[in-house]
Design an enzyme around this catalytic site. Sequence first.
Site, short mmCIF file in Angstrom:
data_model
loop_
_atom_site.label_atom_id
_atom_site.label_comp_id
_atom_site.label_asym_id
_atom_site.label_seq_id
_atom_site.Cartn_x
_atom_site.Cartn_y
_atom_site.Cartn_z
N HIS A 171 29.89 30.28 -67.07
CA HIS A 171 30.90 31.26 -67.45
C HIS A 171 30.31 32.64 -67.76
CE1 HIS A 171 30.01 28.89 -71.22
NE2 HIS A 171 29.63 30.09 -71.58
N TYR A 256 13.80 36.30 -69.63
CA TYR A 256 13.64 36.15 -68.18
C TYR A 256 12.76 37.21 -67.56
CZ TYR A 256 17.93 33.35 -68.75
OH TYR A 256 18.86 32.45 -69.16
#
Length: 501
Positions: A171, A256
């Site tokens: 989502h 990341y």
Amino acid sequence: MSFKVAFIGAGSIGFTRGLLRDLLAVPEFNNIEIAFCDINQHNLDMVTELCQRDIRENGLNIQIQPTTDRREALKDAKYVLCTIRVGGLEAFATDVDIPLKYGVDQCVGDTLCAGGIMYGQRGIAEMLDICKDIREQSAPDVLLLNYSNPMAMLTWACNKYGGVRTIGLCHGVQHGHHQIAEAFGLKMNEVDIVCAGINHQTWYIKASHEGKDLTGDLLEAFEKHPEYSRTEKVRIDMLRRFGYYSTESNGHLSEYVPWYRKRPEEIKDWIDLDSWINGETGGYLRVCTEGRNWFETDFPNWMKDEPMQFAPEKRGGEHGSYIIEGLETGRVYRGHFNTVNNGVISNLPDDAIIEAPGYVDRNGISMPHVGDLPLGPAAVCNVSISVQRLAVEAAVHGDDKLLRQAFMMDPLVGAVCNPKEIWQMVDEMLVAQAEWLPQYGDAIAAAEARLAAGNLIPTKEYEGAARLKVKTVEEMQKDRDAANKNAGESDKGKDREKVQQ
């Protein structure tokens, strides 16, 4: 109409209950079969009791089939929804705590970085077993809808090696879409987006309102927003330097890439501690731990609360039920799905799992051609894809050399650690997670021998730059509403209710 939907990992209370509500809000689905499977009988019993109460109070006659026998749950299933977390919180703690000894400070650790890579090693081994059971037990045209992280790695393994058609669902795109609309003072349905990339690194390459392109105005809108300017510093800085807004939360995105968490003294400059998802060290592990403890204690009160309503206006924003509705009824649905690229995004590898716009109707799931991502966002994605490919092949083949190479290529691990440190960290993580890594028997034995031999690189006792303590049940009882919200966040479902389609 009648068909069977199997929930694997059904003890995940937030996802399971919400997804079931979404599914049973479709009028045509009031006669489907539902199977719940979980390895934890106690969790399975609690979730089944709660969901069965919801079904009963909504006037439906569906009887959930709970079982710890996965093959029984999968028998004749047309759709499989997967929300597993292999190793539970015990393994998750090692994903966070061992890398901290080497200076790798993660907020989540379930998608990339050291924790995400190891989570993938555990998850892929189990997902391939699940795929085998699906092939042998489920309907011939079965569709696996995977909600488990690391999304891209698990979906990659299932499609390439599992022999099961698999779509990954998240989502994150809906949440960022909501933020963009809010930054401009608009409603979500007033802003059109094109979003593409890889899971948790998907980019809003176009945002528009009534035909006017808003993309170039995003930076100013976010910098001026009273909340996001404080809570989304990493995402705003990436927008400033790459020109496009990224889907994933501040805490996720910070781990990341190599720039925001490599120096402990700078981490607090980029995060906000009002919510774990904004960058707290080990934040997701903390809320998962608190959520598990709270649900165990407060379950009787959950049964006294108002049941969920199976109504269109109460439906959440998760893609799964809408995909099934489109395939079964022919109603057209547009969402963002994780699939094998095969040229959808032309400057990312064909074998990668990409996240991009897709359409669903009775004819199936169609992924339109996106074309090239802008060069900067594509470069960020390609680095992560290289890590994912190495990690998938390592997990499938039990190849610890590839596993170590994945760690070396990871942006944050590589920014913090040298090769010798990475080798030793992988040894520690293999040994700590041995019971969930059946494919690494020989490598684990060799790692144990190296660690026992001594002459190890010194590590440090390090709690991280921004770690908060886990609340006790007694502390949580002082604010039950906040504790219930926290329990929902432990399934990363915090934004499901406000990202209605």
